[in-house]
Write an enzyme that holds these catalytic residues in place. Structure first.
Site, PDB file in Angstrom:
ATOM      1  N   SER A 246     -31.635  10.651 -17.162  1.00 38.66           N
ATOM      2  CA  SER A 246     -33.007  11.180 -17.306  1.00 38.66           C
ATOM      3  C   SER A 246     -33.854  10.838 -16.082  1.00 38.66           C
ATOM      4  CB  SER A 246     -33.660  10.688 -18.607  1.00 38.66           C
ATOM      5  OG  SER A 246     -33.452   9.322 -18.866  1.00 38.66           O
TER       6      SER A 246
ATOM      7  N   GLY B  87     -25.642   0.537 -16.212  1.00 36.89           N
ATOM      8  CA  GLY B  87     -25.308  -0.248 -17.400  1.00 36.89           C
ATOM      9  C   GLY B  87     -25.924   0.278 -18.690  1.00 36.89           C
ATOM     10  N   LYS B  88     -26.457   1.480 -18.653  1.00 38.79           N
ATOM     11  CA  LYS B  88     -27.117   2.055 -19.834  1.00 38.79           C
ATOM     12  C   LYS B  88     -26.191   2.080 -21.050  1.00 38.79           C
ATOM     13  CE  LYS B  88     -27.860   5.991 -17.759  1.00 38.79           C
ATOM     14  NZ  LYS B  88     -27.247   5.636 -16.473  1.00 38.79           N
ATOM     15  N   SER B  89     -25.032   2.686 -20.893  1.00 38.38           N
ATOM     16  CA  SER B  89     -24.135   2.860 -22.046  1.00 38.38           C
ATOM     17  C   SER B  89     -23.602   1.518 -22.534  1.00 38.38           C
ATOM     18  CB  SER B  89     -22.968   3.780 -21.680  1.00 38.38           C
ATOM     19  OG  SER B  89     -23.463   5.047 -21.348  1.00 38.38           O
TER      20      SER B  89
ATOM     21  N   GLY C 141     -31.701   5.252 -16.152  1.00 32.61           N
ATOM     22  CA  GLY C 141     -31.269   4.524 -14.952  1.00 32.61           C
ATOM     23  C   GLY C 141     -30.151   5.278 -14.260  1.00 32.61           C
ATOM     24  N   LEU C 142     -29.806   4.794 -13.086  1.00 30.78           N
ATOM     25  CA  LEU C 142     -28.746   5.426 -12.293  1.00 30.78           C
ATOM     26  C   LEU C 142     -27.405   5.360 -13.011  1.00 30.78           C
ATOM     27  CD1 LEU C 142     -29.496   3.865  -8.761  1.00 30.78           C
ATOM     28  CD2 LEU C 142     -29.986   6.214  -9.492  1.00 30.78           C
ATOM     29  N   SER C 143     -26.508   6.220 -12.648  1.00 30.67           N
ATOM     30  CA  SER C 143     -25.141   6.148 -13.154  1.00 30.67           C
ATOM     31  C   SER C 143     -24.551   4.792 -12.762  1.00 30.67           C
ATOM     32  CB  SER C 143     -24.312   7.277 -12.539  1.00 30.67           C
ATOM     33  OG  SER C 143     -22.979   7.189 -12.969  1.00 30.67           O
ATOM     34  N   GLY C 144     -23.937   4.127 -13.713  1.00 27.27           N
ATOM     35  CA  GLY C 144     -23.339   2.816 -13.427  1.00 27.27           C
ATOM     36  C   GLY C 144     -24.295   1.656 -13.537  1.00 27.27           C
TER      37      GLY C 144
HETATM   38  P1  ADP Z   1     -24.277   3.936 -17.180  1.00 25.41           P
HETATM   39  O1  ADP Z   1     -24.206   4.249 -18.649  1.00 25.41           O
HETATM   40  O2  ADP Z   1     -25.636   3.472 -16.747  1.00 25.41           O
HETATM   41  O3  ADP Z   1     -23.710   5.003 -16.297  1.00 25.41           O
HETATM   42  P2  ADP Z   1     -22.103   2.154 -17.745  1.00 25.41           P
HETATM   43  O4  ADP Z   1     -22.604   1.278 -18.859  1.00 25.41           O
HETATM   44  O5  ADP Z   1     -21.209   3.296 -18.104  1.00 25.41           O
HETATM   45  O6  ADP Z   1     -23.374   2.656 -16.917  1.00 25.41           O
HETATM   46  O7  ADP Z   1     -21.352   1.297 -16.654  1.00 25.41           O
HETATM   47  C1  ADP Z   1     -21.905   0.133 -16.127  1.00 25.41           C
HETATM   48  C2  ADP Z   1     -20.781  -0.723 -15.537  1.00 25.41           C
HETATM   49  O8  ADP Z   1     -21.360  -1.908 -14.978  1.00 25.41           O
HETATM   50  C3  ADP Z   1     -19.780  -1.163 -16.596  1.00 25.41           C
HETATM   51  O9  ADP Z   1     -18.506  -1.157 -16.023  1.00 25.41           O
HETATM   52  C4  ADP Z   1     -20.249  -2.586 -16.912  1.00 25.41           C
HETATM   53  O10 ADP Z   1     -19.195  -3.406 -17.372  1.00 25.41           O
HETATM   54  C5  ADP Z   1     -20.759  -3.063 -15.561  1.00 25.41           C
HETATM   55  N1  ADP Z   1     -21.791  -4.106 -15.611  1.00 25.41           N
HETATM   56  C6  ADP Z   1     -21.803  -5.197 -14.819  1.00 25.41           C
HETATM   57  N2  ADP Z   1     -22.878  -5.983 -15.104  1.00 25.41           N
HETATM   58  C7  ADP Z   1     -23.538  -5.371 -16.098  1.00 25.41           C
HETATM   59  C8  ADP Z   1     -24.740  -5.701 -16.807  1.00 25.41           C
HETATM   60  N3  ADP Z   1     -25.444  -6.805 -16.541  1.00 25.41           N
HETATM   61  N4  ADP Z   1     -25.168  -4.834 -17.761  1.00 25.41           N
HETATM   62  C9  ADP Z   1     -24.465  -3.708 -18.015  1.00 25.41           C
HETATM   63  N5  ADP Z   1     -23.336  -3.342 -17.391  1.00 25.41           N
HETATM   64  C10 ADP Z   1     -22.862  -4.178 -16.416  1.00 25.41           C
END
Ligand code: ADP
Length: 202
Positions: A113, A44-46, A39-42
């Site tokens: 990815s 929620g993957k991590s 998925g896109l950056s941000g």
């Molecule tokens: P990624 O790994 O995809 O780049 P991150 O997990 O690092 O994304 O960051 C996602 C951000 O979005 C975090 O700050 C998280 O707290 C926030 N967030 C808000 N709602 C959700 C949700 N439903 N699931 C996952 N993250 C969420």
């Protein structure tokens, strides 16, 4: 050259090992798998992947996490963000994930990815039923509004080249095992959906 096959004349043969994946998985009391978060950056993957790792650990499962950002500090530190480097980044992550599956583990991969072909390549590396593609879906606008690392702001200012969603493409999965819209599903519920998916296939 990156990703090149070994030359045929190097007398390489594959060593036959008597202790196999099945034996290692049986010793751990689980079926190995790859949970591949894309998925896109941000998106929620991590965040979700971490919760899944915690929940599996509490359930007595043996896991290993491959986080795209972390892997770029070590194994993939020589790679940037051009399309070619992204392909190589995912190829290495997929090969390492395959090794951990061979060790009997449940491997959690969290990496943008962005390309279909690379995710399909990762799927093909393991046996049917071992690969779970999880699309952590959130619109670009949602991700940009969250901007947990300030990367979108910097990308919009032209300070980051080849940024996924802005100056580099993201090919959303067409048939993922699971799609989670994190604009409407909270992270805890999302993690439970992943566990339910795994459970349903065991
Ligand atoms: P990624 O790994 O995809 O780049 P991150 O997990 O690092 O994304 O960051 C996602 C951000 O979005 C975090 O700050 C998280 O707290 C926030 N967030 C808000 N709602 C959700 C949700 N439903 N699931 C996952 N993250 C969420």
């Amino acid at each position: 050259m990156l990703g090149a096959k070994p030359p045929r004349d190097r007398n390489l043969t594959r060593q036959k090992l008597s202790l196999d994946k099945q034996a290692r998985a049986a010793a751990l009391g689980q079926k190995p798998a790859i949970l591949w978060f894309t998925g896109l950056s941000g998106a929620g993957k991590s965040t979700i992947a971490n919760l899944v790792a915690e929940k599996l650990h509490v359930a007595g499962k043996h896991t290993y996490m491959l986080d795209g950002d972390n892997v770029r500090h070590g194994l993939n530190r020589d790679l940037g963000f051009t399309d070619a480097d992204r392909v190589e980044n995912i190829r290495r992550i997929a090969e390492v994930a395959k090794l951990f599956v061979d060790a009997g583990l449940i491997v959690i991969v969290s990496a943008i990815s962005p390309f279909h072909s690379d995710r399909d390549m990762a799927r093909q590396l393991v046996e049917p039923g071992e690969f779970f593609e999880i699309h952590v879906a959130a619109s670009l606008a949602t991700c940009e509004a969250r901007d947990p690392k300030g990367l979108y702001a910097r990308a919009r200012q032209g300070k980051i080249a080849n940024f996924t969603g802005i100056s580099s493409s993201y090919e959303a999965p067409e048939n993922p095992e699971l799609r989670i819209d994190t604009a409407v599903v909270d992270a805890e519920t999302a993690a439970d959906q992943v566990l339910a998916l795994l459970q349903a296939h065991r």
